[in-house]
Enzyme design. Structure first.
Site, PDB file in Angstrom:
ATOM      1  N   HIS A  45       0.853  -1.194   0.000  1.00 30.09           N
ATOM      2  CA  HIS A  45       0.000   0.000   0.000  1.00 30.09           C
ATOM      3  C   HIS A  45       0.888   1.242   0.000  1.00 30.09           C
ATOM      4  O   HIS A  45       1.942   1.254   0.622  1.00 30.09           O
ATOM      5  CB  HIS A  45      -0.902   0.021   1.250  1.00 30.09           C
ATOM      6  CG  HIS A  45      -2.094   0.903   1.107  1.00 30.09           C
ATOM      7  ND1 HIS A  45      -2.036   2.257   1.313  1.00 30.09           N
ATOM      8  CD2 HIS A  45      -3.357   0.626   0.725  1.00 30.09           C
ATOM      9  CE1 HIS A  45      -3.232   2.774   1.088  1.00 30.09           C
ATOM     10  NE2 HIS A  45      -4.047   1.817   0.733  1.00 30.09           N
ATOM     11  N   ASP A  95      -7.901  -5.411  -0.140  1.00 27.92           N
ATOM     12  CA  ASP A  95      -8.329  -6.301  -1.225  1.00 27.92           C
ATOM     13  C   ASP A  95      -7.923  -7.751  -1.024  1.00 27.92           C
ATOM     14  O   ASP A  95      -8.362  -8.622  -1.782  1.00 27.92           O
ATOM     15  CB  ASP A  95      -7.749  -5.797  -2.554  1.00 27.92           C
ATOM     16  CG  ASP A  95      -8.330  -4.449  -2.919  1.00 27.92           C
ATOM     17  OD1 ASP A  95      -7.555  -3.502  -3.139  1.00 27.92           O
ATOM     18  OD2 ASP A  95      -9.568  -4.334  -2.947  1.00 27.92           O
TER      19      ASP A  95
HETATM   20  C1  SDX Z   1      -6.227  -0.047  -2.969  1.00 25.17           C
HETATM   21  O1  SDX Z   1      -4.453   4.433  -2.055  1.00 25.17           O
HETATM   22  C2  SDX Z   1      -5.429   3.828  -1.439  1.00 25.17           C
HETATM   23  O2  SDX Z   1      -5.853   4.225  -0.372  1.00 25.17           O
HETATM   24  C3  SDX Z   1      -5.998   2.624  -2.168  1.00 25.17           C
HETATM   25  C4  SDX Z   1      -7.008   1.775  -1.419  1.00 25.17           C
HETATM   26  C5  SDX Z   1      -8.311   2.520  -1.169  1.00 25.17           C
HETATM   27  O3  SDX Z   1      -9.019   2.150  -0.229  1.00 25.17           O
HETATM   28  O4  SDX Z   1      -8.659   3.401  -2.009  1.00 25.17           O
HETATM   29  O5  SDX Z   1      -6.455   1.363  -0.184  1.00 25.17           O
HETATM   30  C6  SDX Z   1      -7.378   0.545  -2.239  1.00 25.17           C
HETATM   31  O6  SDX Z   1      -6.000   0.302  -4.108  1.00 25.17           O
HETATM   32  C7  SDX Z   1      -5.348  -1.031  -2.247  1.00 25.17           C
HETATM   33  C8  SDX Z   1      -4.137  -1.505  -3.113  1.00 25.17           C
HETATM   34  C9  SDX Z   1      -4.616  -2.587  -4.057  1.00 25.17           C
HETATM   35  N1  SDX Z   1      -3.556  -2.973  -5.006  1.00 25.17           N
HETATM   36  C10 SDX Z   1      -2.891  -4.124  -4.887  1.00 25.17           C
HETATM   37  O7  SDX Z   1      -3.062  -4.941  -3.991  1.00 25.17           O
HETATM   38  C11 SDX Z   1      -1.919  -4.391  -6.033  1.00 25.17           C
HETATM   39  C12 SDX Z   1      -0.598  -4.930  -5.469  1.00 25.17           C
HETATM   40  N2  SDX Z   1       0.051  -3.871  -4.743  1.00 25.17           N
HETATM   41  C13 SDX Z   1       0.948  -3.034  -5.450  1.00 25.17           C
HETATM   42  O8  SDX Z   1       1.025  -3.033  -6.794  1.00 25.17           O
HETATM   43  C14 SDX Z   1       1.480  -1.835  -4.690  1.00 25.17           C
HETATM   44  O9  SDX Z   1       1.766  -2.249  -3.418  1.00 25.17           O
HETATM   45  C15 SDX Z   1       0.602  -0.611  -4.654  1.00 25.17           C
HETATM   46  C16 SDX Z   1       0.137  -0.223  -6.020  1.00 25.17           C
HETATM   47  C17 SDX Z   1      -0.591  -0.850  -3.790  1.00 25.17           C
HETATM   48  C18 SDX Z   1       1.425   0.517  -4.067  1.00 25.17           C
HETATM   49  O10 SDX Z   1       2.412   0.816  -4.985  1.00 25.17           O
HETATM   50  P1  SDX Z   1       3.589   1.859  -4.643  1.00 25.17           P
HETATM   51  O11 SDX Z   1       3.339   2.575  -3.364  1.00 25.17           O
HETATM   52  O12 SDX Z   1       3.820   2.659  -5.877  1.00 25.17           O
HETATM   53  O13 SDX Z   1       4.808   0.912  -4.329  1.00 25.17           O
HETATM   54  P2  SDX Z   1       5.851   0.433  -5.427  1.00 25.17           P
HETATM   55  O14 SDX Z   1       5.123  -0.153  -6.580  1.00 25.17           O
HETATM   56  O15 SDX Z   1       6.803   1.541  -5.668  1.00 25.17           O
HETATM   57  O16 SDX Z   1       6.575  -0.772  -4.649  1.00 25.17           O
HETATM   58  C19 SDX Z   1       7.688  -0.524  -3.782  1.00 25.17           C
HETATM   59  C20 SDX Z   1       8.470  -1.836  -3.816  1.00 25.17           C
HETATM   60  C21 SDX Z   1       8.849  -2.267  -5.236  1.00 25.17           C
HETATM   61  O17 SDX Z   1       9.978  -3.111  -5.116  1.00 25.17           O
HETATM   62  P3  SDX Z   1      11.476  -2.468  -5.385  1.00 25.17           P
HETATM   63  O18 SDX Z   1      11.408  -1.671  -6.672  1.00 25.17           O
HETATM   64  O19 SDX Z   1      11.750  -1.593  -4.167  1.00 25.17           O
HETATM   65  O20 SDX Z   1      12.381  -3.659  -5.469  1.00 25.17           O
HETATM   66  O21 SDX Z   1       7.639  -2.892  -3.313  1.00 25.17           O
HETATM   67  C22 SDX Z   1       7.407  -3.832  -4.355  1.00 25.17           C
HETATM   68  C23 SDX Z   1       7.717  -3.154  -5.652  1.00 25.17           C
HETATM   69  O22 SDX Z   1       8.102  -4.095  -6.649  1.00 25.17           O
HETATM   70  N3  SDX Z   1       5.979  -4.199  -4.266  1.00 25.17           N
HETATM   71  C24 SDX Z   1       5.513  -5.435  -4.426  1.00 25.17           C
HETATM   72  C25 SDX Z   1       4.133  -5.339  -4.208  1.00 25.17           C
HETATM   73  N4  SDX Z   1       3.809  -4.063  -3.926  1.00 25.17           N
HETATM   74  C26 SDX Z   1       4.962  -3.368  -3.967  1.00 25.17           C
HETATM   75  N5  SDX Z   1       6.137  -6.607  -4.738  1.00 25.17           N
HETATM   76  C27 SDX Z   1       5.339  -7.687  -4.827  1.00 25.17           C
HETATM   77  N6  SDX Z   1       3.996  -7.678  -4.623  1.00 25.17           N
HETATM   78  C28 SDX Z   1       3.370  -6.525  -4.312  1.00 25.17           C
HETATM   79  N7  SDX Z   1       2.051  -6.505  -4.119  1.00 25.17           N
END
Ligand code: SDX
Length: 428
Positions: A305, A362
């Site tokens: 998140h 989720d």
């Molecule tokens: C919602 O914003 C809100 O409030 C949203 C929400 C709401 O109520 O409105 O809470 C609802 O959208 C919840 C999130 C649902 N999405 C997911 O579950 C999809 C999986 N999660 C991600 O894609 C990610 O965690 C996000 C999109 C939620 C957040 O993305 P960020 O903050 O841009 O983080 P990032 O992509 O920059 O990740 C940072 C690191 C990266 O690794 P490195 O580059 O440092 O090596 O963490 C890794 C990412 O690759 N990473 C994950 C991951 N989420 C982040 N690796 C594996 N699996 C994951 N789920």
């Protein structure tokens, strides 16, 4: 707290005022930055940028705190319900008996779609995704009520009730259409969530058995999704509202933003992920290995998140509900066991721990929706129904802000500098 920040740029020092919120969050006000320095801030994804001051929802990502208008989400989940919480978000206070009754009556009075809307459903192919239908039909619904477009402030309660009520009817109708079933009209005798289940699952001539435990479970899902400060889709609603577009247009844009698998579409992606793991006979460890392998684009959907770097309090509540709902229905779900196993492994794995990746709202919500009988492609529609009061509250906040301006971010241009037109014959 000095109330100001100093910025040194090219030998000049600029003093910037700060804004401190009611929970002591500090924002550096850069309103005059470009005028004073010619420079802008740059913050792709807005991880460090506040777009507004808002009094609706507070999140502390480090402590896993979520409050709607000051009320903790766990207390609302235990003691309130979706419609009362929707009123709280939109109007700022818990309603008294009269206010709640009036709000509930407005929802009932506005639950029917204009009969002409039926023909819009016919124009969608059976394969149409319900989120595509939802965003289109929200705008279609406003076309039958011109005063929504030529908005007058005193009509806001009616517009808000119509949107909240009809989003549910549109969702149920799109499900019935996709299943080739006759639409089921809402019943005035039923309250919000029960009425939705009735429209989704009843048949002409025989009513769906409205089990109180399922009504409560779905009502809680809606409540937990009701708002979440400036997430992607809510920011979209505020962006569209800032141009003074109408409420329905702003909500329709919010639906499109929510659809993405990184946002509200994650609940559908989680179930697809769990089903894939189940079908491959994997206990989750193979999948997690692929997630950690950067050569794949695999993500553990439902984890991570932008704001929560601790547990998402909603995920904790929903996880508890999963066991409760399944036992009430005398059901078990192997996908729940896989989800729990994934969480157990991930929370001990440095890849996830070091990146502060925890289950978000989720991760478990789809298990409950599946137990209720909601089809997979309707999961994100459930999120949109739940989020509607939050979008309406944010729209209202933009419209009532005397200092509100159209949202128009700047950029840093990285394209070609000036060059002259090259005639075709000179292009080689
Ligand atoms: C919602 O914003 C809100 O409030 C949203 C929400 C709401 O109520 O409105 O809470 C609802 O959208 C919840 C999130 C649902 N999405 C997911 O579950 C999809 C999986 N999660 C991600 O894609 C990610 O965690 C996000 C999109 C939620 C957040 O993305 P960020 O903050 O841009 O983080 P990032 O992509 O920059 O990740 C940072 C690191 C990266 O690794 P490195 O580059 O440092 O090596 O963490 C890794 C990412 O690759 N990473 C994950 C991951 N989420 C982040 N690796 C594996 N699996 C994951 N789920």
């Amino acid at each position: 707290m000095t109330g100001k920040a100093e910025l040194k740029l090219d030998g000049k020092t600029l003093t910037l005022p700060t804004v401190v919120g009611s929970e002591n969050e500090v924002g550096i006000d850069v309103t005059n930055l470009r005028k004073e320095t010619g420079a802008i801030t740059l913050d792709p994804g807005y991880g460090n940028t506040g777009s507004c001051e808002s009094a609706i929802t507070f999140i502390d990502g480090e402590k896993g705190i979520l409050r709607y208008r000051g009320y903790d989400i766990a207390e609302l989940a235990e003691k309130s319900n979706f419609i009362e919480t929707a009123y709280l978000l939109i109007y700022g206070e818990l309603p008294d008996h009269v206010q709640l009754e009036e709000f509930s009556s407005l929802l009932t009075e506005n639950q029917m779609l204009h009969e002409g809307m039926r023909f819009h459903f016919e124009s969608f192919p059976p394969t149409a995704h319900p989120m595509a239908i939802l965003s289109a039909m929200i705008n279609a619904a406003s076309s039958y009520h011109p005063n929504i477009i030529h908005k007058r402030e005193e009509r806001f309660p009616y517009h808000a009730a119509r949107l909240m009520s009809q989003v549910r009817t549109i969702a149920a109708f799109s499900h019935r259409k996709a299943q080739g079933l006759p639409v089921i009209y809402p019943k005035s005798s039923l309250k919000y969530t029960a009425n939705f289940l009735h429209m989704m699952f009843s048949h002409p001539g025989e009513d769906y058995e409205l089990k109180p435990e399922l009504i409560r479970a779905l009502d809680l899902i809606f409540l937990l999704h009701a708002d979440h400060e400036q997430n992607c889709s809510t920011s979209t609603v505020r962006m569209v509202a800032s141009s003074r577009a109408n409420l329905f247009a702003s909500a329709s844009a919010g639906v499109c933003a929510l659809w993405g698998p990184l946002h509200g579409g994650a609940n559908q992606a989680v179930l697809e992920m769990l089903e894939q793991i189940h079908d491959e006979g994997d206990d989750g460890s193979k999948f997690l290995a692929a997630v950690k392998d950067k050569t794949t684009d695999r993500r553990l959907m439902g984890f991570g998140h932008r704001v929560y770097k601790n547990f998402d309090p909603r995920a904790l509540i929903i996880k508890e509900q999963c066991d409760k709902v399944l036992s009430q229905l005398h059901k078990s779900d192997p996908l729940l066991d896989i989800a729990k196993k994934l969480e157990q492994i991930a929370l001990k794995d440095d890849y996830f721990v070091s990146r502060k990746l925890y289950p978000n709202v989720d991760f478990y919500s789809g298990i409950i929706m599946r137990a209720i009988g909601i089809p997979l492609d309707m999961f994100t529609v459930m999120f949109a129904i739940g989020r509607m009061p939050g979008w309406i509250a944010n729209y209202k906040e933009v419209m009532e802000d005397p200092n509100s301006r159209i949202s128009r971010p700047r950029q840093i241009y990285t394209g070609s500098t000036l060059r002259n037109y090259t005639p075709m014959e000179a292009r080689g």
